[in-house]
Design a protein around this motif. Structure first.
Motif, short mmCIF file in Angstrom:
data_model
loop_
_atom_site.label_atom_id
_atom_site.label_comp_id
_atom_site.label_asym_id
_atom_site.label_seq_id
_atom_site.Cartn_x
_atom_site.Cartn_y
_atom_site.Cartn_z
N LEU A 276 0.86 -1.17 0.00
CA LEU A 276 0.00 0.00 0.00
C LEU A 276 0.90 1.23 0.00
CD1 LEU A 276 -3.02 0.85 0.20
CD2 LEU A 276 -2.70 0.98 2.68
N VAL A 277 0.81 2.04 -1.06
CA VAL A 277 1.62 3.26 -1.16
C VAL A 277 0.79 4.41 -0.61
CG1 VAL A 277 2.87 4.82 -2.68
CG2 VAL A 277 2.82 2.38 -3.19
N SER A 278 1.27 5.01 0.48
CA SER A 278 0.52 6.04 1.18
C SER A 278 1.24 7.38 1.09
CB SER A 278 0.35 5.63 2.65
OG SER A 278 -0.15 6.68 3.43
N ALA B 273 4.33 4.30 -7.16
CA ALA B 273 3.67 3.04 -7.53
C ALA B 273 4.17 2.57 -8.89
CB ALA B 273 2.16 3.22 -7.55
N ASN B 274 4.35 3.51 -9.83
CA ASN B 274 4.85 3.14 -11.15
C ASN B 274 6.27 2.60 -11.10
OD1 ASN B 274 2.73 3.47 -13.00
ND2 ASN B 274 2.99 5.69 -13.01
N LEU C 204 -1.38 4.47 -14.09
CA LEU C 204 -0.41 3.42 -13.82
C LEU C 204 0.16 2.87 -15.13
CD1 LEU C 204 -2.15 1.48 -10.90
CD2 LEU C 204 -0.48 3.35 -10.78
N GLN C 205 1.47 2.65 -15.14
CA GLN C 205 2.17 2.19 -16.34
C GLN C 205 2.76 0.81 -16.10
OE1 GLN C 205 2.32 4.35 -19.16
NE2 GLN C 205 0.90 5.55 -17.90
N THR D 294 -2.63 2.66 -4.10
CA THR D 294 -2.26 3.91 -3.43
C THR D 294 -3.44 4.39 -2.59
OG1 THR D 294 -3.01 5.43 -5.17
CG2 THR D 294 -0.79 4.51 -5.39
N LEU D 295 -3.10 5.16 -1.56
CA LEU D 295 -4.13 5.65 -0.64
C LEU D 295 -3.64 6.97 -0.03
CD1 LEU D 295 -6.32 3.67 1.75
CD2 LEU D 295 -4.89 5.44 2.77
N HIS D 296 -4.57 7.87 0.20
CA HIS D 296 -4.24 9.19 0.75
C HIS D 296 -4.20 9.12 2.27
CE1 HIS D 296 -4.32 13.69 0.23
NE2 HIS D 296 -4.53 13.57 1.53
#
Length: 322
Positions: free
Chosen positions: A157-159, A170-171, A196-197, A258-260
């Motif tokens: 999880l990218v925060s 994330a990419n 996203l790539q 991803t998440l804020h």
């Protein structure tokens, strides 16, 4: 009128709209869509324009007249089959393909003092983990941790806060996944807008469609019928969090989303709150089972690149690596 003539009229109307948009933006701003380093274009209510580029932060570009911004919002509203007015002062949605389907958000008075917009451009070039190390955004040890997590198919999880670079990070992780994946590794990507790539050989990308009532929850359920090996999701914002965790936890490890949130603990709390929007009780057990790593990226005005990896949380053992 026959179908062919109707299609021609639609194409001509679209071409006129694109030309108007380019004219309103002006050559300097329009050229930014061809600059692979640009990630955000912002016009403030006072008319000042700012640009954010990968690795170099935000810089001023010049000015744009408020009437031109208002005209652009009108054209975007028309393109999105909506209106912009005093009663409906917000315009949001994906721009035309000629503008890379960039994510557009704009507002007019009385919500703001003057008409303004922010345009998030999709990634055209991937900032790799090696480049993150070179820029000093992550350490070599942190890169090793992340590389191991990708290789061992951990769910990550990218925060981060607004504009912290969650999608770019994330990419970078997805780039590492792509290099590890062969034709037998099937990757499914779900997003609201295409950001996203992934260059792996076996990929399918789904986009939500508000007009058709196709949200992220529905796409996550559909994804399970597409035989995914890894499930990658753009920003999680609503009850789709529950469907994502269930998907990750039922034989589909190695996902990224991803998440804020402003720190790893807040990210897990927010994930739980989003799950509860689906009408279920707290889901700490499911979260603990489904999420392996929370990777926190933060803005840092004292850092040359404007951001840094502030923490990596191993959810299973609770170890926080600063």
């Amino acid at each position: 009128m026959n179908i062919h003539a109707h299609d021609q009229q639609e194409q001509q109307a679209h071409a006129r709209r694109i030309e108007q948009m380019r004219r309103i933006l002006g050559p300097e701003i329009a050229a930014l869509f061809d600059d692979t380093g640009v990630v955000e274009i912002m016009a403030n209510p006072d008319g000042r324009v700012f640009v954010e580029r990968l690795g170099s932060g935000i810089s001023p570009l010049g000015e744009i007249d408020a009437s031109r911004v208002q005209s652009l919002l009108g054209l975007m509203a028309d393109y999105l089959h909506t209106t912009v007015s005093r009663d409906r002062p917000i315009v949001e949605g994906a721009m035309p393909i000629e503008f890379l389907r960039s994510r557009f958000a704009g507002a007019i008075p009385p919500m703001v003092e003057g008409a303004s917009f922010s345009i998030r451009l999709p990634a055209r070039s991937v900032y790799t983990l090696d480049q993150y190390v070179e820029a000093g955004i992550i350490t070599a040890a942190q890169m090793d941790t992340l590389s191991d997590a990708v290789l061992s198919r951990k769910n990550i999880l990218v925060s981060g806060g607004t504009g912290s670079g969650k999608t770019t990070l994330a990419n970078a992780l997805i780039d590492r996944i792509s290099k590890l994946s062969d034709i037998g590794t099937r990757i499914v990507i779900i997003e609201d807008t295409r950001e996203l790539q992934c260059t792996a050989p076996n990929v399918i990308q789904f986009l939500t469609d508000d007009d058709a009532g196709i949200d992220m929850t529905r796409l996550l359920k559909l994804t399970l019928r597409y035989r995914p090996d890894r499930i990658l999701v753009g920003e999680v914002r609503d009850k789709a969090a529950l469907a994502l965790l269930k998907a990750w936890n039922t034989g589909h490890p190695g996902g990224i989303a991803t998440l804020h949130a402003n720190n790893p603990e807040a990210a897990l709390l927010r994930l739980d709150q989003l799950c509860q929007e689906a009408g279920v009780p707290a889901q700490q057990t499911l979260i603990h089972e489904a999420v392996d790593i929370v990777l926190q990226i933060a803005r840092d005005p004292n850092h040359p690149a404007g951001r840094r990896i502030s923490a990596i949380l191993n959810v299973k053992d609770g170890v926080l690596i600063s």
